[in-house]
Design an enzyme around this catalytic site. Sequence first.
Site, PDB file in Angstrom:
ATOM      1  N   LYS A  55      79.193  59.955  72.007  1.00  0.00           N
ATOM      2  CA  LYS A  55      80.089  61.117  71.919  1.00  0.00           C
ATOM      3  C   LYS A  55      79.565  62.155  70.913  1.00  0.00           C
ATOM      4  O   LYS A  55      79.523  63.339  71.201  1.00  0.00           O
ATOM      5  CB  LYS A  55      81.513  60.679  71.511  1.00  0.00           C
ATOM      6  CG  LYS A  55      82.127  59.634  72.440  1.00  0.00           C
ATOM      7  CD  LYS A  55      83.526  59.222  71.990  1.00  0.00           C
ATOM      8  CE  LYS A  55      83.592  58.541  70.649  1.00  0.00           C
ATOM      9  NZ  LYS A  55      82.921  57.215  70.590  1.00  0.00           N
TER      10      LYS A  55
ATOM     11  N   ARG B 133      86.294  47.607  66.160  1.00  0.00           N
ATOM     12  CA  ARG B 133      86.446  48.943  66.756  1.00  0.00           C
ATOM     13  C   ARG B 133      86.434  48.866  68.277  1.00  0.00           C
ATOM     14  O   ARG B 133      87.161  49.598  68.952  1.00  0.00           O
ATOM     15  CB  ARG B 133      85.350  49.878  66.228  1.00  0.00           C
ATOM     16  CG  ARG B 133      85.658  50.362  64.803  1.00  0.00           C
ATOM     17  CD  ARG B 133      84.420  50.682  63.995  1.00  0.00           C
ATOM     18  NE  ARG B 133      83.650  51.784  64.526  1.00  0.00           N
ATOM     19  CZ  ARG B 133      82.384  52.025  64.188  1.00  0.00           C
ATOM     20  NH1 ARG B 133      81.759  51.244  63.332  1.00  0.00           N
ATOM     21  NH2 ARG B 133      81.758  53.056  64.701  1.00  0.00           N
TER      22      ARG B 133
ATOM     23  N   ARG C 259      72.201  53.195  64.071  1.00  0.00           N
ATOM     24  CA  ARG C 259      72.562  54.615  63.876  1.00  0.00           C
ATOM     25  C   ARG C 259      72.355  55.065  62.433  1.00  0.00           C
ATOM     26  O   ARG C 259      72.718  54.373  61.499  1.00  0.00           O
ATOM     27  CB  ARG C 259      74.032  54.806  64.269  1.00  0.00           C
ATOM     28  CG  ARG C 259      74.607  56.154  63.833  1.00  0.00           C
ATOM     29  CD  ARG C 259      75.843  56.526  64.602  1.00  0.00           C
ATOM     30  NE  ARG C 259      76.993  55.688  64.364  1.00  0.00           N
ATOM     31  CZ  ARG C 259      78.141  55.776  65.040  1.00  0.00           C
ATOM     32  NH1 ARG C 259      78.269  56.664  66.016  1.00  0.00           N
ATOM     33  NH2 ARG C 259      79.146  54.986  64.762  1.00  0.00           N
TER      34      ARG C 259
ATOM     35  N   ARG D 197      76.599  54.798  57.973  1.00  0.00           N
ATOM     36  CA  ARG D 197      78.043  54.667  57.755  1.00  0.00           C
ATOM     37  C   ARG D 197      78.397  53.254  57.307  1.00  0.00           C
ATOM     38  O   ARG D 197      77.881  52.291  57.864  1.00  0.00           O
ATOM     39  CB  ARG D 197      78.800  55.010  59.046  1.00  0.00           C
ATOM     40  CG  ARG D 197      78.907  56.505  59.271  1.00  0.00           C
ATOM     41  CD  ARG D 197      79.399  56.856  60.646  1.00  0.00           C
ATOM     42  NE  ARG D 197      80.540  56.061  61.118  1.00  0.00           N
ATOM     43  CZ  ARG D 197      81.128  56.248  62.273  1.00  0.00           C
ATOM     44  NH1 ARG D 197      80.703  57.198  63.091  1.00  0.00           N
ATOM     45  NH2 ARG D 197      82.136  55.495  62.639  1.00  0.00           N
TER      46      ARG D 197
ATOM     47  N   ARG E 140      92.859  58.896  70.730  1.00  0.00           N
ATOM     48  CA  ARG E 140      92.476  57.486  70.796  1.00  0.00           C
ATOM     49  C   ARG E 140      93.660  56.594  71.149  1.00  0.00           C
ATOM     50  O   ARG E 140      93.488  55.369  71.238  1.00  0.00           O
ATOM     51  CB  ARG E 140      91.947  57.065  69.435  1.00  0.00           C
ATOM     52  CG  ARG E 140      90.431  56.909  69.343  1.00  0.00           C
ATOM     53  CD  ARG E 140      90.146  56.555  67.904  1.00  0.00           C
ATOM     54  NE  ARG E 140      88.885  55.942  67.643  1.00  0.00           N
ATOM     55  CZ  ARG E 140      87.776  56.593  67.296  1.00  0.00           C
ATOM     56  NH1 ARG E 140      87.744  57.897  67.277  1.00  0.00           N
ATOM     57  NH2 ARG E 140      86.692  55.914  66.976  1.00  0.00           N
TER      58      ARG E 140
HETATM   59  P1  ADP Z   1      82.731  56.222  66.500  1.00  0.00           P
HETATM   60  O1  ADP Z   1      81.766  57.380  66.386  1.00  0.00           O
HETATM   61  O2  ADP Z   1      82.085  54.929  66.175  1.00  0.00           O
HETATM   62  O3  ADP Z   1      83.488  56.240  67.789  1.00  0.00           O
HETATM   63  P2  ADP Z   1      84.539  57.654  64.736  1.00  0.00           P
HETATM   64  O4  ADP Z   1      83.611  58.343  63.797  1.00  0.00           O
HETATM   65  O5  ADP Z   1      85.112  58.449  65.842  1.00  0.00           O
HETATM   66  O6  ADP Z   1      83.804  56.358  65.318  1.00  0.00           O
HETATM   67  O7  ADP Z   1      85.735  56.990  63.918  1.00  0.00           O
HETATM   68  C1  ADP Z   1      85.497  56.211  62.763  1.00  0.00           C
HETATM   69  C2  ADP Z   1      86.819  55.619  62.294  1.00  0.00           C
HETATM   70  O8  ADP Z   1      87.727  56.684  61.946  1.00  0.00           O
HETATM   71  C3  ADP Z   1      87.589  54.808  63.338  1.00  0.00           C
HETATM   72  O9  ADP Z   1      87.151  53.446  63.361  1.00  0.00           O
HETATM   73  C4  ADP Z   1      89.032  54.956  62.862  1.00  0.00           C
HETATM   74  O10 ADP Z   1      89.291  54.131  61.741  1.00  0.00           O
HETATM   75  C5  ADP Z   1      89.066  56.388  62.357  1.00  0.00           C
HETATM   76  N1  ADP Z   1      89.447  57.359  63.426  1.00  0.00           N
HETATM   77  C6  ADP Z   1      88.665  58.372  63.926  1.00  0.00           C
HETATM   78  N2  ADP Z   1      89.330  59.074  64.854  1.00  0.00           N
HETATM   79  C7  ADP Z   1      90.547  58.493  64.981  1.00  0.00           C
HETATM   80  C8  ADP Z   1      91.681  58.742  65.807  1.00  0.00           C
HETATM   81  N3  ADP Z   1      91.695  59.743  66.723  1.00  0.00           N
HETATM   82  N4  ADP Z   1      92.773  57.943  65.646  1.00  0.00           N
HETATM   83  C9  ADP Z   1      92.782  56.951  64.744  1.00  0.00           C
HETATM   84  N5  ADP Z   1      91.741  56.639  63.952  1.00  0.00           N
HETATM   85  C10 ADP Z   1      90.622  57.408  64.056  1.00  0.00           C
HETATM   86  P1  ADP Z   2      79.588  57.803  69.213  1.00  0.00           P
HETATM   87  O1  ADP Z   2      79.830  59.168  68.602  1.00  0.00           O
HETATM   88  O2  ADP Z   2      80.157  57.679  70.595  1.00  0.00           O
HETATM   89  O3  ADP Z   2      80.018  56.689  68.321  1.00  0.00           O
HETATM   90  P2  ADP Z   2      76.749  58.420  68.744  1.00  0.00           P
HETATM   91  O4  ADP Z   2      76.525  59.709  69.441  1.00  0.00           O
HETATM   92  O5  ADP Z   2      76.846  58.449  67.262  1.00  0.00           O
HETATM   93  O6  ADP Z   2      78.002  57.638  69.406  1.00  0.00           O
HETATM   94  O7  ADP Z   2      75.561  57.436  69.169  1.00  0.00           O
HETATM   95  C1  ADP Z   2      75.439  56.133  68.596  1.00  0.00           C
HETATM   96  C2  ADP Z   2      73.947  55.826  68.361  1.00  0.00           C
HETATM   97  O8  ADP Z   2      73.289  55.710  69.614  1.00  0.00           O
HETATM   98  C3  ADP Z   2      73.208  56.919  67.586  1.00  0.00           C
HETATM   99  O9  ADP Z   2      72.276  56.296  66.727  1.00  0.00           O
HETATM  100  C4  ADP Z   2      72.505  57.733  68.675  1.00  0.00           C
HETATM  101  O10 ADP Z   2      71.278  58.305  68.200  1.00  0.00           O
HETATM  102  C5  ADP Z   2      72.250  56.684  69.761  1.00  0.00           C
HETATM  103  N1  ADP Z   2      72.382  57.235  71.126  1.00  0.00           N
HETATM  104  C6  ADP Z   2      73.251  58.186  71.561  1.00  0.00           C
HETATM  105  N2  ADP Z   2      73.096  58.416  72.887  1.00  0.00           N
HETATM  106  C7  ADP Z   2      72.115  57.573  73.311  1.00  0.00           C
HETATM  107  C8  ADP Z   2      71.487  57.318  74.590  1.00  0.00           C
HETATM  108  N3  ADP Z   2      71.871  57.981  75.699  1.00  0.00           N
HETATM  109  N4  ADP Z   2      70.524  56.373  74.634  1.00  0.00           N
HETATM  110  C9  ADP Z   2      70.156  55.696  73.517  1.00  0.00           C
HETATM  111  N5  ADP Z   2      70.680  55.887  72.300  1.00  0.00           N
HETATM  112  C10 ADP Z   2      71.656  56.808  72.182  1.00  0.00           C
END
Ligand code: ADP
Ligand code: ADP
Length: 215
Positions: A13, A172, A127, A161, A88
């Site tokens: 994302k 998660r 990551r 992170r 979410r």
């Molecule tokens: P990821 O990139 O791994 O999907 P995020 O960066 O979006 O994770 O979120 C990291 C953490 O922040 C989540 O595990 C949760 O604790 C909190 N968080 C983020 N967005 C939301 C949301 N929309 N509702 C509730 N908690 C959230």
């Molecule tokens: P999210 O925001 O959904 O948690 P991220 O965009 O942070 O996911 O991606 C998670 C990890 O995977 C990062 O280290 C990113 O560089 C890698 N990544 C993202 N998209 C791809 C893909 N299509 N193929 C392989 N690795 C990816």
Amino acid sequence: MNIILLGPPGAGKGTQSAGLVERHGMRQLSTGDMLRAAVKAGTPVGLRAKEVMERGELVSDEIVSDLIDAELAAMAPETGAIFDGYPRTVAQAEALDAILAKHGRKLDHVIELAVDEDALVARITGRFSCANCGALYHDTAHPPATPGVCDVCGGTEFKRRPDDNEETVRMRMQEYRAKTAPILPFYEARGIVSRVDGMGSIEAVAQAIDAILRG
Ligand code: ADP
Ligand code: ADP
Ligand code: ZN
């Protein structure tokens, strides 16, 4: 244009949001980034969210919906919004409807990044990001072109992170399955959900998303 990128942790994302910002001048609204900024700044919201995030659980619906409302209030109406990591829960999806209406916006697309769960742990534990500009990288799938130097800003400091460890990732993923996946039927009923294969390369996923936005 207002779109939601939906998918479990590590689906891509944040990576795809950054591409959309660059290609289309949209604005990324990541509640995860907003919460991490609040934790770093030690605001009341940050103090409440810190431990919840470290456990990999969800912070309260009210906190995140207020953050989104405030960001949209400060945005020019013609700037497109990418919702990354929000909503979410079904309650957040309902709140978003009201917030969008208040700001004269409507939801155009919900794009689901479909990924294989086994790949997610490897994606998340590999990551890292640029400490200066936030550009996202991966140890093996997407390292900087010159090792140790950010492609975007030339920075040489990187960070990981605290919640990107295997144990928290499992929590998660469980939260995603239990609370976030149920928002898909909520949007499917409106016919605005598209599914993209998130296991392709970053470029292939970006092309599939652009094809959806072109309609
Ligand atoms: P990821 O990139 O791994 O999907 P995020 O960066 O979006 O994770 O979120 C990291 C953490 O922040 C989540 O595990 C949760 O604790 C909190 N968080 C983020 N967005 C939301 C949301 N929309 N509702 C509730 N908690 C959230
Ligand atoms: P999210 O925001 O959904 O948690 P991220 O965009 O942070 O996911 O991606 C998670 C990890 O995977 C990062 O280290 C990113 O560089 C890698 N990544 C993202 N998209 C791809 C893909 N299509 N193929 C392989 N690795 C990816
Ligand atoms: Zn950088």
